[in-house]
Design an enzyme around this catalytic site. Structure first.
Site, PDB file in Angstrom:
ATOM      1  CE1 TYR A  23      41.626  37.108  43.969  1.00 34.30           C
ATOM      2  CE2 TYR A  23      43.567  37.106  45.364  1.00 34.30           C
ATOM      3  CZ  TYR A  23      42.403  37.707  44.936  1.00 34.30           C
ATOM      4  OH  TYR A  23      42.006  38.890  45.464  1.00 34.30           O
ATOM      5  CD  GLU A  57      46.158  33.289  40.298  1.00 33.09           C
ATOM      6  OE1 GLU A  57      45.629  33.631  39.208  1.00 33.09           O
ATOM      7  OE2 GLU A  57      46.640  34.110  41.102  1.00 33.09           O
ATOM      8  CD  GLU A  62      49.839  35.141  41.453  1.00 37.15           C
ATOM      9  OE1 GLU A  62      49.254  35.649  42.421  1.00 37.15           O
ATOM     10  OE2 GLU A  62      49.243  34.556  40.529  1.00 37.15           O
ATOM     11  CG  HIS A  91      42.791  39.696  50.597  1.00 33.38           C
ATOM     12  ND1 HIS A  91      42.178  40.867  50.251  1.00 33.38           N
ATOM     13  CD2 HIS A  91      43.750  39.479  49.669  1.00 33.38           C
ATOM     14  CE1 HIS A  91      42.744  41.348  49.163  1.00 33.38           C
ATOM     15  NE2 HIS A  91      43.697  40.522  48.779  1.00 33.38           N
ATOM     16  CG  LEU A  99      49.405  38.232  39.029  1.00 32.05           C
ATOM     17  CD1 LEU A  99      49.351  39.726  39.307  1.00 32.05           C
ATOM     18  CD2 LEU A  99      48.028  37.645  38.975  1.00 32.05           C
ATOM     19  CD  GLN A 111      49.962  36.842  46.209  1.00 33.66           C
ATOM     20  OE1 GLN A 111      49.202  37.582  45.580  1.00 33.66           O
ATOM     21  NE2 GLN A 111      51.264  36.984  46.181  1.00 33.66           N
TER      22      GLN A 111
END
Ligand SMILES: Cc1ncc(C[n+]2csc(CCOP(=O)(O)OP(=O)(O)O)c2C)c(N)n1
Ligand SMILES: [Mg+2]
Length: 761
Positions: A503, A477, A446, A548, A475, A499
């Site tokens: 994920y 995975e 991505e 994140h 998008l 990313q």
């Protein structure tokens, strides 16, 4: 046409053993043909005239069906004698032999477990092969089994391009699509394909499986490709028997769900009737091969003899219903075609039926005498092949100097001649280098193309190496990792990007169940080498929250055969990437390159502006030995044996800073060991480092439960050094909160210092 169901159902048809009943049904049906016939054949379907199938073709298909059936019957009989270890059969699905007949043995096939008919027919494509013996060896879990070496009852064959599949429903659809895409990508890149350029990928599955998210992912991605006119020559074969174990698929659902999908071209064929089904299967295959578009073949099948030998359907279905299903047995229909068309007499059909039974039992007897896997070494031999010298030679091979210069722009711009830089830049340089070295590398994921990734790690790659080698995916995975497997299947070298670590988890099975297992389940005949880049771990200051800053690498820790490397600085990242790529090239391995996001841009170590976390780009003839950590001795000199700190990733610079403070507080000289390789953990190396340690600290930014720290402690204890004073500094078993609260969850420098204080106290 079906056999009729007597009403009331006679006692012999009420039996528990439906395999026996189906067996008797066939014989009685054929015997009854000349004299009394239960049902008259419909004249329009009575003969092969007008069908796309000729008599010779029919005869072979019928024989393939019989082989498949008798393998099922044999398995049921010999299972109870402990001579066979698998009873999920193909009975009712034998019509899939048509798909095999109408495709080539070089069309890669990813098969449903009910593919006995398909396999028997595909075996005809190469001379000298014996479907019965090969299958019997697999049923018997013999180490001579040519598919998996006795590791799994699986349809597979190297020479017939049947890649063995796991039992996980629908998990093979993404890689089948990936393989279809790879056929076209390789062609366009000029990469030599191991199969003809107009090959298609075949992928079969059940009706219930078509609902699975992993299946839907592949249908969607296939349509997404076709919509953009990107070729995706995959033939999805949905073998619709109307049921999944005990749950019925709503009547008409498959047609309803697939007949009108845009960009997934739908065909229907009757898999219960060779005469009428053949032409329809042919149209679907030809469409897929000619148009290179994803094609959905809805193949009507039935399921007789239950889901598996352990499924006593009579306990949960009425006998009338069972008899009705058994009456749709496609072998009855094939027998009828043979007799109606005058191709075979009833006696000939019965003779072939019994001769096939005998061949299957004889093969099973022989398979039972063949060797089994007897040692653990034998079991794991294909799991994680590793030839260290060849890997190192490959990783340090520099015979592409010209292409390097081209990739970096000029001799003067070669990265080893540049000043030290931070990790994001050095990973980017290393990727440019690898792309120059290996024309078969592909990088995708991505946002990786024009933007160069969220953290610009892949910036410039697309410009340097083109849109065919560096591209954005949809998008998804699961599909990214499915594509990677597909590309790898055809000899390309995929470097997919996930990313964020958080994920990866929703697509984990594509690595855990699929990619990492292929060498094992194929006895190392097939491999899908790849390097999966995953950005992850905590401590990001600018971009917060759990997703994140996911610090859990637990999901990766116990995947058999997988390698996980986690660099903490730029030069290590470059040499590690070279080793992982060489490991893929030489030994076919699957690995994860875990990139600590918070260290991408880190430049300083002790003081702002000191630049001590910048590193020079290692010359291309340098690589990192798999399993070897990096040792930081104390700045003040000595071996640092008062305290040894085991850590990785963000923990490395944190520990180095904490070590200074610990020395100031306690006078201890500390050695920091960056493990670098997290899976498999190098226990011998850890023990070696622990031996001379007076005290031990483990700094693990992952989670408390099942984090890397647990493995380090276990290695030390099992190595006989568990009695040394030790402390563990580790993340908390929670999700990571936003902003400053994150630092309550993940370890900080002061936690390391405090742990040393506890050791002192
Ligand atoms: C992901 C996953 N979930 C559940 C199972 C257990 N399971 C095996 S076969 C099956 C039913 C499959 O039905 P269908 O796709 O219609 O194929 P059929 O057996 O009818 O040919 C289930 C639930 C599995 N193997 N994989
Ligand atoms: Mg089904």
């Amino acid at each position: 046409m079906t056999a009729s169901i007597p009403n009331p159902v006679p006692a012999r048809m009420r039996g528990l053993n439906r395999a026996e009943i189906c067996d008797v049904n066939f014989t009685e049906f054929v015997r009854g043909w000349n004299g009394h016939r239960d049902v008259a054949p419909a004249p329009h379907e009575a003969v092969l005239d007008g069908s796309a199938l000729d008599a010779a073709g029919f005869r072979e298909l019928f024989e393939s069906q019989l082989i498949s059936r008798h393998l099922d019957l044999m398995a049921r009989v010999l299972r109870v004698q402990n001579k066979v270890f698998y009873t999920i059969g193909s009975s009712g699905h034998e019509g899939n032999a048509m798909v095999a007949r109408l495709t080539r043995h070089t069309d890669p096939a990813f098969l449903h477990y009910r593919s006995g008919g398909f396999m028997a027919e595909r075996f005809r494509k190469l001379p000298g092969m014996d479907p019965i013996m090969d299958s019997a060896l697999s049923f018997a879990a013999s180490s001579d089994d040519p598919a998996s070496g006795g590791r799994h009852k699986v349809w597979g064959s190297k020479s017939l391009w049947v890649l063995p599949q796991t039992s996980t429903i629908a998990s093979h659809l993404p890689k089948a699509l990936g393989t279809a895409m790879a056929i076209e990508t390789a062609r366009r890149l000029g990469h030599p394909l191991p199969i003809p350029g107009d090959s298609i990928a075949i992928c079969s599955f059940g009706d219930a499986s078509s609902n699975h998210a992993t299946a839907q992912t592949a249908f969607n991605a296939a349509a997404w490709s076709a919509y953009q006119k990107l070729p995706a020559p995959v033939l999805f074969v949905c073998e619709d028997n109307g049921i999944g174990i005990s749950v019925k698929t709503p009547s008409g659902w498959i047609a309803r769900n697939f007949a009108n999908r845009q960009d997934l071209d739908y065909f229907h064929a009757d898999g219960l009737d060779l005469a009428s089904g053949y032409g329809d299967v042919q149209r679907a295959v030809e469409h897929c091969r000619r148009t290179r578009r994803p094609t959905f073949l809805h193949l009507r099948t039935t399921r007789i003899m239950g889901h598996a030998g352990t499924d006593f359907e009579i306990e949960w279905r009425s006998v009338e219903e069972l008899c009705a299903v058994e009456a749709t047995d496609p072998l009855l229909r094939s027998a009828a075609i043979a007799m109606e068309s005058g191709l075979m007499s009833a006696d000939e059909v019965l003779a072939l039926y019994e001769a096939t039974r005998e061949r299957c039992f004889a093969a099973a007897g022989e398979a039972d005498r063949r060797p089994k896997i007897e040692t653990l070494e034998h079991v794991i031999a294909p799991l994680a092949p590793y030839t260290p010298q060849a890997v190192m030679a490959e990783a340090t091979r520099v015979d592409y100097a010209g292409r390097r210069v081209e990739a970096f722009g000029s001799e003067a711009r070669l990265p080893e001649g540049q000043p030290p830089r931070h990790m994001a830049i050095q990973i980017n340089n290393a990727l440019h280098d690898l792309f120059a070295k290996y024309p078969e590398t592909l990088l995708f994921g991505e946002d990786v193309a024009q933007k160069g990734g969220v953290y610009t790690v892949t910036k410039g790659l697309q410009k340097a190496f083109g849109r065919r080698r560096v591209f954005n995916t949809l998008l998804d995975e699961t599909m990214i990792l499915g594509m990677a497997q597909g590309f790898a299947n055809l000899g390309l070298l995929p470097i997919p990007e996930i990313q964020y670590l958080a994920y990866f988890h929703n697509a984990c099975d594509q690595i855990r169940g699929e990619a990492a297992s292929l060498q094992f389940f194929s006895n190392n005949q097939f491999a899908n080498p790849m390097v999966v880049r995953i950005a992850g771990l905590g401590y990001q200051r600018g971009f917060g929250g759990h997703f994140h800053n996911d610090n859990s690498i637990t999901a990766l820790r116990d995947i058999p055969g997988l390698v996980v490397g986690c660099p903490s600085r730029g030069d290590d990242a470059a040499t590690m990437l070279r080793t992982l790529t060489a490991l893929a090239k030489v030994d076919g391995r699957v690995s994860v390159f875990l990139e600590p996001i918070a260290l991408y841009m880190t430049k300083d170590l002790y003081e702002p502006g000191d630049g001590r976390w910048l590193t020079a780009y290692p010359a291309p003839e340098e690589a990192m030995t798999l399993g070897e950590g990096r040792v930081y001795l104390p700045d003040s000199g000595g071996e640092g044996s008062d305290l040894v700190i085991f850590t990785y990733g963000n923990g490395v610079p944190m520990s180095l800073r904490a070590a200074r403070e610990i020395e100031a507080r306690h006078g201890w000289k500390a050695r920091v060991v960056d493990l670098r390789w997290l899976v498999p953990l190098n226990a011998a190396y850890i023990v070696e480092q622990a031996k001379s340690a007076k005290r031990i600290l483990i700094v693990d930014e992952g989670r408390h439960s099942a984090g890397v720290g647990e493995g380090v402690i276990t290695a030390i204890a099992e190595g006989g050094h568990g009695a040394r004073p030790f402390q563990r500094v580790v993340g908390v078993d929670t999700y990571t909160p936003l902003a400053g609260a994150a630092f309550l969850v993940i370890p900080g420098e002061q936690d390391i210092v405090a742990a040393a204080d506890r050791l002192a106290g």
